[in-house]
Design an enzyme around this catalytic site. Structure first.
Site, mmCIF file in Angstrom:
data_model
loop_
_atom_site.group_PDB
_atom_site.id
_atom_site.type_symbol
_atom_site.label_atom_id
_atom_site.label_comp_id
_atom_site.label_asym_id
_atom_site.label_seq_id
_atom_site.Cartn_x
_atom_site.Cartn_y
_atom_site.Cartn_z
ATOM 1 N N THR A 27 -10.687 3.534 10.701
ATOM 2 C CA THR A 27 -10.617 2.597 11.828
ATOM 3 C C THR A 27 -10.076 3.272 13.086
ATOM 4 O O THR A 27 -10.110 2.687 14.158
ATOM 5 C CB THR A 27 -9.742 1.377 11.470
ATOM 6 O OG1 THR A 27 -8.573 1.843 10.814
ATOM 7 C CG2 THR A 27 -10.478 0.420 10.573
ATOM 8 N N ARG A 50 2.508 -0.752 10.747
ATOM 9 C CA ARG A 50 3.519 -0.818 11.798
ATOM 10 C C ARG A 50 3.818 -2.221 12.349
ATOM 11 O O ARG A 50 4.989 -2.499 12.639
ATOM 12 C CB ARG A 50 3.138 0.167 12.922
ATOM 13 C CG ARG A 50 3.323 1.619 12.467
ATOM 14 C CD ARG A 50 2.526 2.581 13.315
ATOM 15 N NE ARG A 50 1.091 2.455 13.070
ATOM 16 C CZ ARG A 50 0.168 3.236 13.616
ATOM 17 N NH1 ARG A 50 0.524 4.188 14.461
ATOM 18 N NH2 ARG A 50 -1.113 3.086 13.331
ATOM 19 N N ASP A 100 -13.665 15.102 -2.724
ATOM 20 C CA ASP A 100 -13.763 16.466 -3.246
ATOM 21 C C ASP A 100 -15.018 16.524 -4.115
ATOM 22 O O ASP A 100 -15.798 15.566 -4.143
ATOM 23 C CB ASP A 100 -12.482 16.808 -4.044
ATOM 24 C CG ASP A 100 -12.157 18.303 -4.014
ATOM 25 O OD1 ASP A 100 -13.095 19.119 -4.196
ATOM 26 O OD2 ASP A 100 -10.988 18.647 -3.817
ATOM 27 N N ILE A 101 -15.226 17.611 -4.829
ATOM 28 C CA ILE A 101 -16.406 17.688 -5.688
ATOM 29 C C ILE A 101 -16.241 16.673 -6.834
ATOM 30 O O ILE A 101 -15.120 16.309 -7.198
ATOM 31 C CB ILE A 101 -16.635 19.119 -6.229
ATOM 32 C CG1 ILE A 101 -15.411 19.602 -7.029
ATOM 33 C CG2 ILE A 101 -16.948 20.072 -5.089
ATOM 34 C CD1 ILE A 101 -15.653 20.927 -7.754
ATOM 35 N N LYS A 144 0.842 -1.199 0.000
ATOM 36 C CA LYS A 144 0.000 0.000 0.000
ATOM 37 C C LYS A 144 0.878 1.250 0.000
ATOM 38 O O LYS A 144 1.747 1.402 0.851
ATOM 39 C CB LYS A 144 -0.916 0.021 1.226
ATOM 40 C CG LYS A 144 -1.856 1.233 1.245
ATOM 41 C CD LYS A 144 -2.881 1.127 2.345
ATOM 42 C CE LYS A 144 -2.394 1.686 3.653
ATOM 43 N NZ LYS A 144 -2.266 3.158 3.657
ATOM 44 N N LYS A 161 -7.364 8.228 -0.641
ATOM 45 C CA LYS A 161 -8.646 8.601 -0.002
ATOM 46 C C LYS A 161 -9.193 9.914 -0.552
ATOM 47 O O LYS A 161 -9.384 10.896 0.179
ATOM 48 C CB LYS A 161 -8.476 8.716 1.515
ATOM 49 C CG LYS A 161 -8.027 7.444 2.210
ATOM 50 C CD LYS A 161 -8.096 7.600 3.723
ATOM 51 C CE LYS A 161 -7.620 6.381 4.472
ATOM 52 N NZ LYS A 161 -6.182 6.135 4.403
ATOM 53 N N ASP A 212 -3.474 4.385 -1.795
ATOM 54 C CA ASP A 212 -4.425 4.810 -0.758
ATOM 55 C C ASP A 212 -4.359 6.321 -0.569
ATOM 56 O O ASP A 212 -3.664 6.815 0.310
ATOM 57 C CB ASP A 212 -4.055 4.067 0.540
ATOM 58 C CG ASP A 212 -4.873 4.486 1.743
ATOM 59 O OD1 ASP A 212 -5.995 4.992 1.550
ATOM 60 O OD2 ASP A 212 -4.384 4.285 2.873
HETATM 61 O O1 C5P Z 1 0.342 0.895 10.990
HETATM 62 P P1 C5P Z 1 -1.067 0.449 10.776
HETATM 63 O O2 C5P Z 1 -1.227 -1.052 10.666
HETATM 64 O O3 C5P Z 1 -2.034 1.050 11.773
HETATM 65 O O4 C5P Z 1 -1.429 1.037 9.340
HETATM 66 C C1 C5P Z 1 -2.743 1.004 8.821
HETATM 67 C C2 C5P Z 1 -2.754 1.668 7.479
HETATM 68 O O5 C5P Z 1 -4.084 1.622 6.956
HETATM 69 C C3 C5P Z 1 -2.334 3.134 7.498
HETATM 70 O O6 C5P Z 1 -1.581 3.366 6.321
HETATM 71 C C4 C5P Z 1 -3.658 3.900 7.436
HETATM 72 O O7 C5P Z 1 -3.540 5.103 6.700
HETATM 73 C C5 C5P Z 1 -4.552 2.932 6.669
HETATM 74 N N1 C5P Z 1 -5.984 3.055 6.926
HETATM 75 C C6 C5P Z 1 -6.540 2.921 8.183
HETATM 76 N N2 C5P Z 1 -7.887 3.036 8.372
HETATM 77 C C7 C5P Z 1 -8.695 3.279 7.336
HETATM 78 C C8 C5P Z 1 -8.146 3.412 6.047
HETATM 79 C C9 C5P Z 1 -6.766 3.284 5.878
HETATM 80 O O8 C5P Z 1 -5.810 2.666 9.134
HETATM 81 N N3 C5P Z 1 -10.013 3.312 7.508
#
Ligand code: C5P
Length: 234
Positions: free
Chosen positions: A120, A212, A65-66, A33, A62, A60
């Site tokens: 999340t 992470r 916008d219009i 990603k 996200k 990713d």
């Molecule tokens: O480090 P971690 O496992 O928390 O990373 C989760 C990844 O998923 C991050 O890059 C974050 O931007 C992405 N993400 C998220 N929740 C969402 C959409 C994307 O944590 N709803």
């Protein structure tokens, strides 16, 4: 093929390539990603560089916008040859429909388009008190997912906890891409609605996104293989 997507939340191409070099011995390159930090820091050529190394890519960014702006931006992204990209369902149906139109290449192909329902990191309390969105998290996610499906999207980003309600309402073909995954007993960091890879599989997630827990592990390849094993139940 593993449906564990590694979130490469690094700020430079050099750091990213150094990280991906760890995985060159594996028979199959992990799904990667590329998020805002890396895309804004390294520029669009980072996508080509990772693709040339044989990885599938979830871009990713996200978008929210219009409709016309999102359609035009998606048209640019459609030329990058990513496998999956996304937008915020909160932008509404006209925006999502415009995104599909922009993303579709002249030959009719396009990357998978996935909608973010609720981040999340957002708790139900924050959703109620700060965003002024009423109802349970599951109901809100299901409603946003239904809008995404009606607009022609391929699936949604949600917590693994919401995969069952999404699949029940919209069928098994409608994909759930789920971040917020941690190994049992590990720190949640800023995520609020977490599960383990095995729980995500049991809940029916089609892809898990892990950052992470893999990128900051002492042995990232071992962490990735463990996540893939737990998620695929091999
Ligand atoms: O480090 P971690 O496992 O928390 O990373 C989760 C990844 O998923 C991050 O890059 C974050 O931007 C992405 N993400 C998220 N929740 C969402 C959409 C994307 O944590 N709803």
């Amino acid at each position: 093929m593993s449906n564990v997507i590694i979130a490469c939340d690094f700020s430079s191409q050099a750091r990213t390539e150094e990280f991906l070099d760890l995985f060159t011995e594996l028979p199959q390159r992990p799904y990667v990603k590329v998020g805002m930090e890396l895309f804004y820091g390294a520029g669009p050529q980072i996508v080509r560089a990772i693709k040339d190394r044989g990885h599938r890519i979830f871009l990713d960014l996200k978008l929210h916008d219009i409709p016309q702006t999102v359609a035009n931006a998606m048209r640019v992204l459609s030329g990058l040859d990513v496998d999956m990209t996304n937008l915020h369902c909160g932008g509404g149906r006209p925006m999502m429909e415009a995104a599909i139109e922009g993303l579709t290449r002249p030959d009719g192909t396009r990357p998978l388009l996935i909608g973010v329902t609720q981040l999340t990191s957002t708790s139900e309390q924050v959703m109620h008190e700060d965003l002024l969105i009423e109802g349970t998290m599951a109901d809100v996610v299901a409603h946003y997912a239904a809008n995404a499906a009606a607009a022609g999207l391929d699936g949604v980003v949600c917590s693994p906890h919401e995969s069952p309600v999404v699949h029940e309402a919209l069928g098994e073909q409608f994909l759930t891409v789920t971040p917020g995954v941690r190994f049992p007993g590990a720190a949640a960091d800023d995520q609020r609605r977490i599960t383990s890879p095995a729980q995500a599989r049991e809940l029916g997630s089609n892809y898990i996104v892990m950052g992470r827990p893999i990128t900051a592990a002492a042995d990232p390849v071992a962490a990735y293989l463990q996540a893939s094993k737990e998620f695929s139940n091999d």
